[in-house]
Design a protein around this motif. Structure first.
Motif, PDB file in Angstrom:
ATOM      1  N   LEU A 140       0.842  -1.189   0.000  1.00 28.07           N
ATOM      2  CA  LEU A 140       0.000   0.000   0.000  1.00 28.07           C
ATOM      3  C   LEU A 140       0.882   1.245   0.000  1.00 28.07           C
ATOM      4  O   LEU A 140       2.031   1.190   0.457  1.00 28.07           O
ATOM      5  CB  LEU A 140      -0.910   0.024   1.230  1.00 28.07           C
ATOM      6  CG  LEU A 140      -1.792  -1.207   1.464  1.00 28.07           C
ATOM      7  CD1 LEU A 140      -2.526  -1.083   2.798  1.00 28.07           C
ATOM      8  CD2 LEU A 140      -2.787  -1.387   0.324  1.00 28.07           C
ATOM      9  N   VAL A 141       0.353   2.331  -0.482  1.00 25.74           N
ATOM     10  CA  VAL A 141       1.076   3.607  -0.478  1.00 25.74           C
ATOM     11  C   VAL A 141       0.357   4.583   0.444  1.00 25.74           C
ATOM     12  O   VAL A 141      -0.869   4.720   0.386  1.00 25.74           O
ATOM     13  CB  VAL A 141       1.161   4.200  -1.897  1.00 25.74           C
ATOM     14  CG1 VAL A 141       1.652   5.649  -1.855  1.00 25.74           C
ATOM     15  CG2 VAL A 141       2.103   3.371  -2.763  1.00 25.74           C
ATOM     16  N   PHE A 142       1.132   5.242   1.301  1.00 25.63           N
ATOM     17  CA  PHE A 142       0.601   6.304   2.168  1.00 25.63           C
ATOM     18  C   PHE A 142       1.327   7.580   1.785  1.00 25.63           C
ATOM     19  O   PHE A 142       2.494   7.778   2.126  1.00 25.63           O
ATOM     20  CB  PHE A 142       0.828   5.951   3.632  1.00 25.63           C
ATOM     21  CG  PHE A 142       0.220   6.933   4.603  1.00 25.63           C
ATOM     22  CD1 PHE A 142      -1.086   7.347   4.476  1.00 25.63           C
ATOM     23  CD2 PHE A 142       0.962   7.438   5.664  1.00 25.63           C
ATOM     24  CE1 PHE A 142      -1.663   8.245   5.375  1.00 25.63           C
ATOM     25  CE2 PHE A 142       0.403   8.330   6.573  1.00 25.63           C
ATOM     26  CZ  PHE A 142      -0.912   8.741   6.425  1.00 25.63           C
ATOM     27  N   MET A 143       0.648   8.445   1.040  1.00 23.75           N
ATOM     28  CA  MET A 143       1.243   9.688   0.561  1.00 23.75           C
ATOM     29  C   MET A 143       0.725  10.855   1.387  1.00 23.75           C
ATOM     30  O   MET A 143      -0.477  11.099   1.451  1.00 23.75           O
ATOM     31  CB  MET A 143       0.898   9.920  -0.917  1.00 23.75           C
ATOM     32  CG  MET A 143       1.491  11.192  -1.492  1.00 23.75           C
ATOM     33  SD  MET A 143       0.843  11.606  -3.141  1.00 23.75           S
ATOM     34  CE  MET A 143       1.391  10.179  -4.061  1.00 23.75           C
TER      35      MET A 143
ATOM     36  N   ILE B   1       0.379   8.976  12.444  1.00 19.66           N
ATOM     37  CA  ILE B   1      -0.624   8.223  11.692  1.00 19.66           C
ATOM     38  C   ILE B   1       0.045   7.112  10.885  1.00 19.66           C
ATOM     39  O   ILE B   1      -0.461   5.986  10.799  1.00 19.66           O
ATOM     40  CB  ILE B   1      -1.403   9.160  10.744  1.00 19.66           C
ATOM     41  CG1 ILE B   1      -2.189  10.205  11.532  1.00 19.66           C
ATOM     42  CG2 ILE B   1      -2.348   8.352   9.852  1.00 19.66           C
ATOM     43  CD1 ILE B   1      -3.338   9.663  12.335  1.00 19.66           C
ATOM     44  N   ALA B   2       1.203   7.436  10.303  1.00 23.78           N
ATOM     45  CA  ALA B   2       1.926   6.449   9.494  1.00 23.78           C
ATOM     46  C   ALA B   2       2.277   5.214  10.304  1.00 23.78           C
ATOM     47  O   ALA B   2       2.149   4.075   9.831  1.00 23.78           O
ATOM     48  CB  ALA B   2       3.198   7.082   8.913  1.00 23.78           C
ATOM     49  N   ARG B   3       2.714   5.412  11.541  1.00 23.18           N
ATOM     50  CA  ARG B   3       3.089   4.269  12.373  1.00 23.18           C
ATOM     51  C   ARG B   3       1.881   3.395  12.717  1.00 23.18           C
ATOM     52  O   ARG B   3       1.975   2.159  12.725  1.00 23.18           O
ATOM     53  CB  ARG B   3       3.783   4.748  13.653  1.00 23.18           C
ATOM     54  CG  ARG B   3       4.273   3.610  14.546  1.00 23.18           C
ATOM     55  CD  ARG B   3       5.142   2.640  13.723  1.00 23.18           C
ATOM     56  NE  ARG B   3       5.342   1.376  14.382  1.00 23.18           N
ATOM     57  CZ  ARG B   3       6.391   1.090  15.143  1.00 23.18           C
ATOM     58  NH1 ARG B   3       7.327   1.999  15.336  1.00 23.18           N
ATOM     59  NH2 ARG B   3       6.505  -0.099  15.684  1.00 23.18           N
ATOM     60  N   ILE B   4       0.765   4.043  12.986  1.00 25.93           N
ATOM     61  CA  ILE B   4      -0.462   3.303  13.294  1.00 25.93           C
ATOM     62  C   ILE B   4      -0.890   2.467  12.086  1.00 25.93           C
ATOM     63  O   ILE B   4      -1.222   1.282  12.210  1.00 25.93           O
ATOM     64  CB  ILE B   4      -1.584   4.282  13.704  1.00 25.93           C
ATOM     65  CG1 ILE B   4      -1.226   4.960  15.035  1.00 25.93           C
ATOM     66  CG2 ILE B   4      -2.930   3.556  13.817  1.00 25.93           C
ATOM     67  CD1 ILE B   4      -2.092   6.160  15.358  1.00 25.93           C
TER      68      ILE B   4
ATOM     69  N   SER C 248       6.288  11.705   0.632  1.00 23.94           N
ATOM     70  CA  SER C 248       5.826  13.081   0.870  1.00 23.94           C
ATOM     71  C   SER C 248       5.629  13.787  -0.462  1.00 23.94           C
ATOM     72  O   SER C 248       6.498  13.734  -1.339  1.00 23.94           O
ATOM     73  CB  SER C 248       6.858  13.853   1.699  1.00 23.94           C
ATOM     74  OG  SER C 248       7.140  13.203   2.914  1.00 23.94           O
ATOM     75  N   ASN C 249       4.493  14.480  -0.608  1.00 18.56           N
ATOM     76  CA  ASN C 249       4.269  15.224  -1.851  1.00 18.56           C
ATOM     77  C   ASN C 249       4.534  16.720  -1.712  1.00 18.56           C
ATOM     78  O   ASN C 249       4.462  17.462  -2.680  1.00 18.56           O
ATOM     79  CB  ASN C 249       2.855  14.993  -2.391  1.00 18.56           C
ATOM     80  CG  ASN C 249       1.759  15.414  -1.423  1.00 18.56           C
ATOM     81  OD1 ASN C 249       1.956  16.269  -0.553  1.00 18.56           O
ATOM     82  ND2 ASN C 249       0.580  14.804  -1.562  1.00 18.56           N
TER      83      ASN C 249
ATOM     84  N   ILE D 239      -3.088  12.073   1.115  1.00 12.97           N
ATOM     85  CA  ILE D 239      -3.406  13.454   1.496  1.00 12.97           C
ATOM     86  C   ILE D 239      -3.125  14.277   0.241  1.00 12.97           C
ATOM     87  O   ILE D 239      -1.968  14.524  -0.102  1.00 12.97           O
ATOM     88  CB  ILE D 239      -2.544  13.920   2.678  1.00 12.97           C
ATOM     89  CG1 ILE D 239      -2.881  13.096   3.911  1.00 12.97           C
ATOM     90  CG2 ILE D 239      -2.763  15.399   2.938  1.00 12.97           C
ATOM     91  CD1 ILE D 239      -2.090  13.444   5.131  1.00 12.97           C
ATOM     92  N   PRO D 240      -4.167  14.639  -0.491  1.00 12.39           N
ATOM     93  CA  PRO D 240      -3.954  15.188  -1.840  1.00 12.39           C
ATOM     94  C   PRO D 240      -3.485  16.638  -1.856  1.00 12.39           C
ATOM     95  O   PRO D 240      -3.926  17.455  -1.049  1.00 12.39           O
ATOM     96  CB  PRO D 240      -5.341  15.061  -2.481  1.00 12.39           C
ATOM     97  CG  PRO D 240      -6.285  15.173  -1.326  1.00 12.39           C
ATOM     98  CD  PRO D 240      -5.598  14.510  -0.161  1.00 12.39           C
ATOM     99  N   SER D 241      -2.596  16.933  -2.797  1.00  6.55           N
ATOM    100  CA  SER D 241      -2.246  18.319  -3.079  1.00  6.55           C
ATOM    101  C   SER D 241      -3.399  18.928  -3.882  1.00  6.55           C
ATOM    102  O   SER D 241      -4.277  18.203  -4.370  1.00  6.55           O
ATOM    103  CB  SER D 241      -0.914  18.381  -3.837  1.00  6.55           C
ATOM    104  OG  SER D 241      -0.978  17.610  -5.030  1.00  6.55           O
ATOM    105  N   PRO D 242      -3.436  20.258  -4.058  1.00  6.59           N
ATOM    106  CA  PRO D 242      -4.645  20.917  -4.576  1.00  6.59           C
ATOM    107  C   PRO D 242      -5.122  20.477  -5.957  1.00  6.59           C
ATOM    108  O   PRO D 242      -6.327  20.408  -6.196  1.00  6.59           O
ATOM    109  CB  PRO D 242      -4.248  22.397  -4.593  1.00  6.59           C
ATOM    110  CG  PRO D 242      -3.131  22.523  -3.624  1.00  6.59           C
ATOM    111  CD  PRO D 242      -2.401  21.224  -3.674  1.00  6.59           C
ATOM    112  N   GLY D 243      -4.175  20.174  -6.874  1.00  6.26           N
ATOM    113  CA  GLY D 243      -4.589  19.996  -8.268  1.00  6.26           C
ATOM    114  C   GLY D 243      -4.513  18.592  -8.832  1.00  6.26           C
ATOM    115  O   GLY D 243      -4.289  18.427 -10.039  1.00  6.26           O
ATOM    116  N   ILE D 244      -4.707  17.576  -7.992  1.00 10.93           N
ATOM    117  CA  ILE D 244      -4.561  16.204  -8.503  1.00 10.93           C
ATOM    118  C   ILE D 244      -5.889  15.448  -8.540  1.00 10.93           C
ATOM    119  O   ILE D 244      -5.908  14.222  -8.510  1.00 10.93           O
ATOM    120  CB  ILE D 244      -3.519  15.401  -7.697  1.00 10.93           C
ATOM    121  CG1 ILE D 244      -3.973  15.225  -6.232  1.00 10.93           C
ATOM    122  CG2 ILE D 244      -2.149  16.056  -7.774  1.00 10.93           C
ATOM    123  CD1 ILE D 244      -3.162  14.163  -5.491  1.00 10.93           C
ATOM    124  N   LYS D 245      -6.979  16.164  -8.665  1.00  8.55           N
ATOM    125  CA  LYS D 245      -8.286  15.497  -8.727  1.00  8.55           C
ATOM    126  C   LYS D 245      -8.348  14.510  -9.892  1.00  8.55           C
ATOM    127  O   LYS D 245      -8.894  13.410  -9.754  1.00  8.55           O
ATOM    128  CB  LYS D 245      -9.404  16.533  -8.859  1.00  8.55           C
ATOM    129  CG  LYS D 245     -10.798  15.919  -8.787  1.00  8.55           C
ATOM    130  CD  LYS D 245     -11.884  16.971  -8.825  1.00  8.55           C
ATOM    131  CE  LYS D 245     -12.024  17.570 -10.206  1.00  8.55           C
ATOM    132  NZ  LYS D 245     -13.191  18.467 -10.330  1.00  8.55           N
TER     133      LYS D 245
END
Length: 343
Positions: A69-72, A84-87, A103-104, A129-135
């Motif tokens: 899985l990816v956690f960005m 949160i990442a550790r949990i 990290s983005n 956790i999305p940056s503003p323009g990646i919809k």
């Protein structure tokens, strides 16, 4: 023997059974395929002796699953995100999954590159956790039936799964607490972005002031300047231009750290005079002098909700299911910095 990389073919040859039999046993299907207990036990004993590890690439090609899985996040070094990442990592590990963290920097180009990279590597799911323009990139993942859960912020016009906080209510209650402690000139220090979490935090502050007939004092610092000298300069000028301020509410923990540095260096007495609240807690805030009041997000609950949704999506495959839209409540931890007359 233990230094050699063994294949299923090697095991089958050594034990004089078929490759299929070995595969069924290692995948827990011995009883289902009516393989005798004696043969199954022999295979498991031998694979344990040779410390057999399955070839992850071959396994993923066969099953279509990488168990990765990816956690960005915005910044994995940030206290809140790293907690949160550790949990998440602990929960994933118990389910047989590994997590890649990245990290983005709230940067769209970097986000797109990372999403494309991990999409091509065929990871099983994304928590972002999305940056503003990646919809559009999020939409692409959804259309390709890749499990995606957004966290902390979301796109209001995109139908997707998310876990967020009731940010408006959290800052509303925090601002009311400052008023109840007799602070009336309350500044709000935030990030100059149009993302949902920051917009809602500002709204909560504004609502509390509007209801009580108080004036707004808002400073918006560009995201890429929040930790720089220019960000500190903006905060310093804000304090100088508003000498009547008696309290400050920081919308993020990293802004709090910057603000406290400036106050401690330029106005050391105001550390004790100001009412201070931070959004997002940090262990250091507990031992700071004075200890800093904080809007604390429920870290354990956030991690569990994210992973519950992710595993639900992974198990359901391409099946269309109702979206998970989880909104959690924060807790205001009152410490010395927001109490009236602490001197």
């Amino acid at each position: 023997m233990k230094n050699k990389r063994h294949s299923i073919k090697d095991i089958a040859s050594e034990l004089k059974v078929s490759i299929t039999t070995v595969s069924f046993v290692l995948n827990g299907k011995a009883k289902e395929k009516r393989i005798s207990d004696e043969v199954a036990a022999k295979i498991l004993k031998y694979t344990d002796e040779i410390n057999y590890k399955p070839n992850q690439l071959a396994q993923s090609l066969r099953t279509g699953k990488t168990h990765i899985l990816v956690f960005m996040v915005e910044d994995i070094s940030n206290y809140f995100f790293s907690k949160i990442a550790r949990i998440i990592e602990d929960i994933a590990y118990k389910k047989g999954y590994k997590v890649l963290f990245c990290s983005n920097e709230n940067n769209d180009e970097r986000s797109r590159e990372l999403i494309q990279l991990f999409y091509e590597r065929q990871v099983d799911g994304f928590i972002i956790i999305p940056s503003p323009g990646i919809k559009d990139q999020i939409q692409m993942l959804i259309e390709n039936k890749i499990p995606v859960v957004l966290f902390d912020r979301f796109f209001p016009d995109l139908e997707t799964n998310y876990v967020i906080l009731d940010n408006q209510n959290a800052t509303y209650k925090g601002t009311l607490h400052l008023m109840e402690s007799n602070f009336k000139k309350i500044g709000f220090i935030t990030v100059d972005v149009a993302q949902t979490q920051m917009v809602d935090r500002l709204k909560g502050y504004q609502k509390a002031l509007r209801e009580n007939g108080l004036e707004e004092y808002v400073l918006k610092i560009p995201f890429n300047e929040t930790g720089s000298k220019s960000g500190k300069k903006l905060f310093l000028e804000f304090i100088k231009e508003n000498p009547d301020l008696d309290a400050v509410f920081f919308s993020t923990n990293y802004l709090t750290q910057v603000g406290l540095e400036v106050i401690q260096e330029k106005f050391p007495q105001k550390v004790y005079e100001f009412g201070i609240i931070t959004f997002d807690d940090n262990d250091l805030f507990k031992i700071y002098t004075p200890s800093i009041s904080a809007v604390a997000q429920p870290l354990e609950k956030i991690g569990k909700e994210l992973m519950n949704i992710m595993f639900d999506l992974l198990e359901s495959g391409a099946e269309k299911k109702p979206l998970h839209k989880v909104v959690l409540e924060a807790k205001l931890k009152v410490r010395n910095s927001s109490k009236a007359g602490i001197l």
